[in-house]
Design a protein around this motif. Structure first.
Motif, PDB file in Angstrom:
ATOM      1  N   LYS A 120      -5.426  -7.369 -16.911  1.00 40.76           N
ATOM      2  CA  LYS A 120      -6.123  -6.379 -17.732  1.00 40.76           C
ATOM      3  C   LYS A 120      -5.529  -4.989 -17.566  1.00 40.76           C
ATOM      4  CE  LYS A 120     -10.529  -6.498 -18.398  1.00 40.76           C
ATOM      5  NZ  LYS A 120     -12.010  -6.497 -18.246  1.00 40.76           N
ATOM      6  N   PHE A 121      -5.022  -4.697 -16.353  1.00 41.66           N
ATOM      7  CA  PHE A 121      -4.490  -3.363 -16.059  1.00 41.66           C
ATOM      8  C   PHE A 121      -3.099  -3.501 -15.421  1.00 41.66           C
ATOM      9  CE2 PHE A 121      -9.128  -3.177 -15.747  1.00 41.66           C
ATOM     10  CZ  PHE A 121      -9.418  -2.163 -16.669  1.00 41.66           C
ATOM     11  N   PRO A 122      -2.115  -3.905 -16.214  1.00 39.98           N
ATOM     12  CA  PRO A 122      -0.785  -4.194 -15.654  1.00 39.98           C
ATOM     13  C   PRO A 122      -0.052  -2.979 -15.098  1.00 39.98           C
ATOM     14  CG  PRO A 122      -0.736  -4.245 -18.053  1.00 39.98           C
ATOM     15  CD  PRO A 122      -2.171  -4.144 -17.668  1.00 39.98           C
ATOM     16  N   GLU A 123      -0.472  -1.780 -15.458  1.00 40.55           N
ATOM     17  CA  GLU A 123       0.226  -0.579 -15.003  1.00 40.55           C
ATOM     18  C   GLU A 123      -0.389   0.028 -13.748  1.00 40.55           C
ATOM     19  OE1 GLU A 123       0.566   2.157 -18.231  1.00 40.55           O
ATOM     20  OE2 GLU A 123       1.736   0.788 -19.472  1.00 40.55           O
ATOM     21  N   ASP A 124      -1.487  -0.505 -13.278  1.00 36.71           N
ATOM     22  CA  ASP A 124      -2.097   0.005 -12.051  1.00 36.71           C
ATOM     23  C   ASP A 124      -1.272  -0.432 -10.841  1.00 36.71           C
ATOM     24  OD1 ASP A 124      -4.747   1.222 -10.853  1.00 36.71           O
ATOM     25  OD2 ASP A 124      -4.314  -0.567  -9.686  1.00 36.71           O
ATOM     26  N   TYR A 125      -1.264   0.375  -9.791  1.00 33.83           N
ATOM     27  CA  TYR A 125      -0.471   0.037  -8.599  1.00 33.83           C
ATOM     28  C   TYR A 125      -1.306  -0.470  -7.434  1.00 33.83           C
ATOM     29  CZ  TYR A 125      -1.912   4.508  -6.486  1.00 33.83           C
ATOM     30  OH  TYR A 125      -2.641   5.529  -5.959  1.00 33.83           O
ATOM     31  N   LEU A 126      -2.573  -0.064  -7.347  1.00 30.95           N
ATOM     32  CA  LEU A 126      -3.401  -0.495  -6.221  1.00 30.95           C
ATOM     33  C   LEU A 126      -3.812  -1.962  -6.335  1.00 30.95           C
ATOM     34  CD1 LEU A 126      -5.676   2.618  -5.595  1.00 30.95           C
ATOM     35  CD2 LEU A 126      -3.830   1.751  -4.141  1.00 30.95           C
ATOM     36  N   LEU A 127      -3.947  -2.455  -7.553  1.00 31.61           N
ATOM     37  CA  LEU A 127      -4.293  -3.873  -7.727  1.00 31.61           C
ATOM     38  C   LEU A 127      -3.188  -4.785  -7.191  1.00 31.61           C
ATOM     39  CD1 LEU A 127      -5.920  -3.671 -11.274  1.00 31.61           C
ATOM     40  CD2 LEU A 127      -7.127  -4.175  -9.124  1.00 31.61           C
ATOM     41  N   PRO A 128      -1.925  -4.616  -7.601  1.00 34.73           N
ATOM     42  CA  PRO A 128      -0.882  -5.474  -7.015  1.00 34.73           C
ATOM     43  C   PRO A 128      -0.669  -5.211  -5.528  1.00 34.73           C
ATOM     44  CG  PRO A 128       0.081  -3.828  -8.491  1.00 34.73           C
ATOM     45  CD  PRO A 128      -1.392  -3.790  -8.705  1.00 34.73           C
ATOM     46  N   TYR A 129      -0.887  -3.977  -5.081  1.00 31.61           N
ATOM     47  CA  TYR A 129      -0.757  -3.692  -3.650  1.00 31.61           C
ATOM     48  C   TYR A 129      -1.780  -4.494  -2.857  1.00 31.61           C
ATOM     49  CZ  TYR A 129      -1.330  -1.407   0.842  1.00 31.61           C
ATOM     50  OH  TYR A 129      -1.468  -1.176   2.187  1.00 31.61           O
ATOM     51  N   ASN A 130      -3.031  -4.487  -3.296  1.00 34.89           N
ATOM     52  CA  ASN A 130      -4.073  -5.238  -2.583  1.00 34.89           C
ATOM     53  C   ASN A 130      -3.860  -6.738  -2.689  1.00 34.89           C
ATOM     54  OD1 ASN A 130      -6.586  -3.555  -1.450  1.00 34.89           O
ATOM     55  ND2 ASN A 130      -5.685  -2.444  -3.166  1.00 34.89           N
ATOM     56  N   LEU A 131      -3.337  -7.190  -3.816  1.00 30.95           N
ATOM     57  CA  LEU A 131      -3.008  -8.611  -3.951  1.00 30.95           C
ATOM     58  C   LEU A 131      -1.891  -8.977  -2.972  1.00 30.95           C
ATOM     59  CD1 LEU A 131      -3.194 -11.363  -5.244  1.00 30.95           C
ATOM     60  CD2 LEU A 131      -1.848 -10.504  -7.174  1.00 30.95           C
ATOM     61  N   ALA A 132      -0.889  -8.113  -2.865  1.00 32.61           N
ATOM     62  CA  ALA A 132       0.198  -8.342  -1.905  1.00 32.61           C
ATOM     63  C   ALA A 132      -0.341  -8.382  -0.486  1.00 32.61           C
ATOM     64  CB  ALA A 132       1.247  -7.234  -2.040  1.00 32.61           C
ATOM     65  N   LEU A 133      -1.295  -7.520  -0.191  1.00 32.72           N
ATOM     66  CA  LEU A 133      -1.892  -7.482   1.145  1.00 32.72           C
ATOM     67  C   LEU A 133      -2.587  -8.801   1.468  1.00 32.72           C
ATOM     68  CD1 LEU A 133      -2.271  -5.569   3.548  1.00 32.72           C
ATOM     69  CD2 LEU A 133      -4.395  -4.780   2.485  1.00 32.72           C
ATOM     70  N   ASN A 134      -3.263  -9.384   0.496  1.00 36.65           N
ATOM     71  CA  ASN A 134      -3.916 -10.680   0.711  1.00 36.65           C
ATOM     72  C   ASN A 134      -2.882 -11.770   1.014  1.00 36.65           C
ATOM     73  OD1 ASN A 134      -6.573  -9.916   0.455  1.00 36.65           O
ATOM     74  ND2 ASN A 134      -6.718 -10.398  -1.718  1.00 36.65           N
ATOM     75  N   HIS A 135      -1.811 -11.794   0.227  1.00 36.71           N
ATOM     76  CA  HIS A 135      -0.757 -12.789   0.468  1.00 36.71           C
ATOM     77  C   HIS A 135      -0.108 -12.558   1.837  1.00 36.71           C
ATOM     78  CE1 HIS A 135      -0.771 -15.005  -3.257  1.00 36.71           C
ATOM     79  NE2 HIS A 135      -0.681 -13.908  -3.978  1.00 36.71           N
ATOM     80  N   TYR A 136       0.048 -11.295   2.205  1.00 39.95           N
ATOM     81  CA  TYR A 136       0.644 -10.953   3.495  1.00 39.95           C
ATOM     82  C   TYR A 136      -0.211 -11.496   4.640  1.00 39.95           C
ATOM     83  CZ  TYR A 136       2.864  -8.036   7.099  1.00 39.95           C
ATOM     84  OH  TYR A 136       3.518  -7.586   8.217  1.00 39.95           O
ATOM     85  N   LYS A 137      -1.528 -11.361   4.509  1.00 35.82           N
ATOM     86  CA  LYS A 137      -2.438 -11.864   5.538  1.00 35.82           C
ATOM     87  C   LYS A 137      -2.356 -13.384   5.659  1.00 35.82           C
ATOM     88  CE  LYS A 137      -5.841  -8.126   5.130  1.00 35.82           C
ATOM     89  NZ  LYS A 137      -7.213  -7.773   4.666  1.00 35.82           N
ATOM     90  N   LEU A 138      -2.047 -14.053   4.550  1.00 32.86           N
ATOM     91  CA  LEU A 138      -1.919 -15.513   4.552  1.00 32.86           C
ATOM     92  C   LEU A 138      -0.505 -15.959   4.926  1.00 32.86           C
ATOM     93  CD1 LEU A 138      -3.929 -16.373   1.298  1.00 32.86           C
ATOM     94  CD2 LEU A 138      -4.696 -16.663   3.665  1.00 32.86           C
ATOM     95  N   ASN A 139       0.348 -14.999   5.295  1.00 34.10           N
ATOM     96  CA  ASN A 139       1.745 -15.258   5.644  1.00 34.10           C
ATOM     97  C   ASN A 139       2.534 -15.834   4.471  1.00 34.10           C
ATOM     98  OD1 ASN A 139       3.772 -15.013   7.624  1.00 34.10           O
ATOM     99  ND2 ASN A 139       3.664 -17.196   8.083  1.00 34.10           N
ATOM    100  N   GLN A 140       2.103 -15.491   3.267  1.00 35.60           N
ATOM    101  CA  GLN A 140       2.816 -15.909   2.054  1.00 35.60           C
ATOM    102  C   GLN A 140       3.741 -14.757   1.648  1.00 35.60           C
ATOM    103  OE1 GLN A 140      -0.560 -16.728  -0.479  1.00 35.60           O
ATOM    104  NE2 GLN A 140      -0.885 -18.768   0.395  1.00 35.60           N
ATOM    105  N   MET A 141       4.863 -14.653   2.377  1.00 35.26           N
ATOM    106  CA  MET A 141       5.700 -13.469   2.290  1.00 35.26           C
ATOM    107  C   MET A 141       6.386 -13.295   0.935  1.00 35.26           C
ATOM    108  SD  MET A 141       5.199 -11.863   5.004  1.00 35.26           S
ATOM    109  CE  MET A 141       4.677 -12.025   6.711  1.00 35.26           C
TER     110      MET A 141
END
Length: 334
Positions: A120-141
């Motif tokens: 819905k908001f492809p130009e936002d930066y905090l949404l992909p950052y937080n999604l990346a953080l979730n993957h990082y916590k799951l060791n999905q580098m």
């Protein structure tokens, strides 16, 4: 006609009065929230809700306060009120709800929510950052890297994204890529609570693949990729530079002098290695910027600037060279 005009004016004044009261209660709640008085903040927001139960501002502020109280169920309930209204504060509502799901251990649900929000908001930066953080916590580098790069592309000035990318690349053994992300993080955030860790990682990655034995033998450890890695030549040159630092002819140079020389060589090498068909964040964003920096008169200033958290000599140098720092700042704005 006069009665209709009177009723219209009465309605306008009533609406204006209610809105002013809502704003007063919201401001009161924010002050309480900022002071850590969360129950008082919620009480103020409840007064605002009596005047407008559907207010997206009030419901979002309540979600934020509930999050601070570790009351994640009420956080989600208030965030959902904002999302159902589909009006203002939608991105913030997705962020706080996704974070609440994450804190509740519902990481997969949080990931699904963030992916929906990004569509819905492809130009936002905090949404992909937080999604990346979730993957990082799951060791999905790999997934974490994909989304944190998207966050950087949407907002290159978000320091946390560069710092996460530096850590991901370091964990995967990609020294050159980690160094580039780390360099940019330290440019944005040279003296924060995280800067010392970043500075230490930078120093470790720069010469961590070189060892010197008791008999003065220098060993360079290079991990070669099975693929055609475009950064392998730069990684080899890093090792050679690290070995060069240990040679007798460099024994009289200060750590600061060696850091400036090595940083200059590193940036120059990458700039020269870049090919026209190279794509991606590293070749089209980091490399051109740092190559231009290496060719400028500001490299020494830059090296001192990014070293201030972990090097007292660099901090002293900056205090003694304020004009050079101003000139560097002006160059960055160009």
């Amino acid at each position: 006609m006069k009665n209709l005009l009177f009723l219209a004016l009465t309605f306008c004044f009533t609406t204006l009065f209610a809105q002013n009261n809502i704003n007063t209660f919201i401001e009161e709640g924010i002050i309480y929230h900022d002071n850590g008085e969360y129950d008082k903040a919620l009480a103020a927001y409840e007064k605002a809700l009596l005047l407008d139960p559907q207010s997206t501002v009030v419901n979002y502020e309540m979600a934020l306060t509930y999050f601070k109280k570790n009351d994640y169920k009420n956080t989600i309930a208030r965030a959902d009120m904002v999302l159902k209204k589909n009006d203002d504060n939608l991105v913030n509502a997705y962020l706080i709800k996704g974070s609440a799901l994450d804190m509740m251990g519902e990481v997969k649900e949080s990931i699904k929510l963030f992916k929906k929000a990004i569509r819905k908001f492809p130009e936002d930066y905090l949404l992909p950052y937080n999604l990346a953080l979730n993957h990082y916590k799951l060791n999905q580098m790999d997934e974490a890297k994909e989304y944190v790069i998207k966050a950087i592309e949407n907002n290159p000035n978000h320091g946390s994204s560069h710092w996460m990318l530096a850590n991901i690349e370091s964990a995967q053994g990609n020294t050159v890529q980690s160094l580039l992300a780390n360099h940019y993080f330290l440019l944005l955030e040279p003296n924060s609570s995280r800067s010392l860790d970043a500075y230490n990682m930078l120093q470790q990655n720069f010469a961590g693949n070189v060892t010197k034995s008791k008999d003065e033998a220098i060993t360079i450890n290079i991990s070669m990729s099975d693929d055609d890695d475009p950064f392998s030549a730069a990684a080899l040159m890093l090792g050679l530079m690290g070995a060069s630092n240990m040679l007798p002819e460099n024994a009289d140079k200060t750590a600061e002098e060696l850091f400036v020389e090595n940083t200059n060589s590193f940036f120059q090498i990458l700039g020269e290695l870049k090919k026209e068909n190279e794509k991606g964040l590293y070749w089209n964003f980091y490399t051109p910027f740092f190559y231009d920096l290496a060719k400028s008169e500001h490299l020494e200033t830059y090296c001192m600037f990014i070293s201030q958290s972990g090097n007292k000599n660099a901090e002293a140098w900056l205090n003694e060279n304020t004009e050079k720092l101003k000139t560097f700042a002006a160059w960055l704005k160009e």
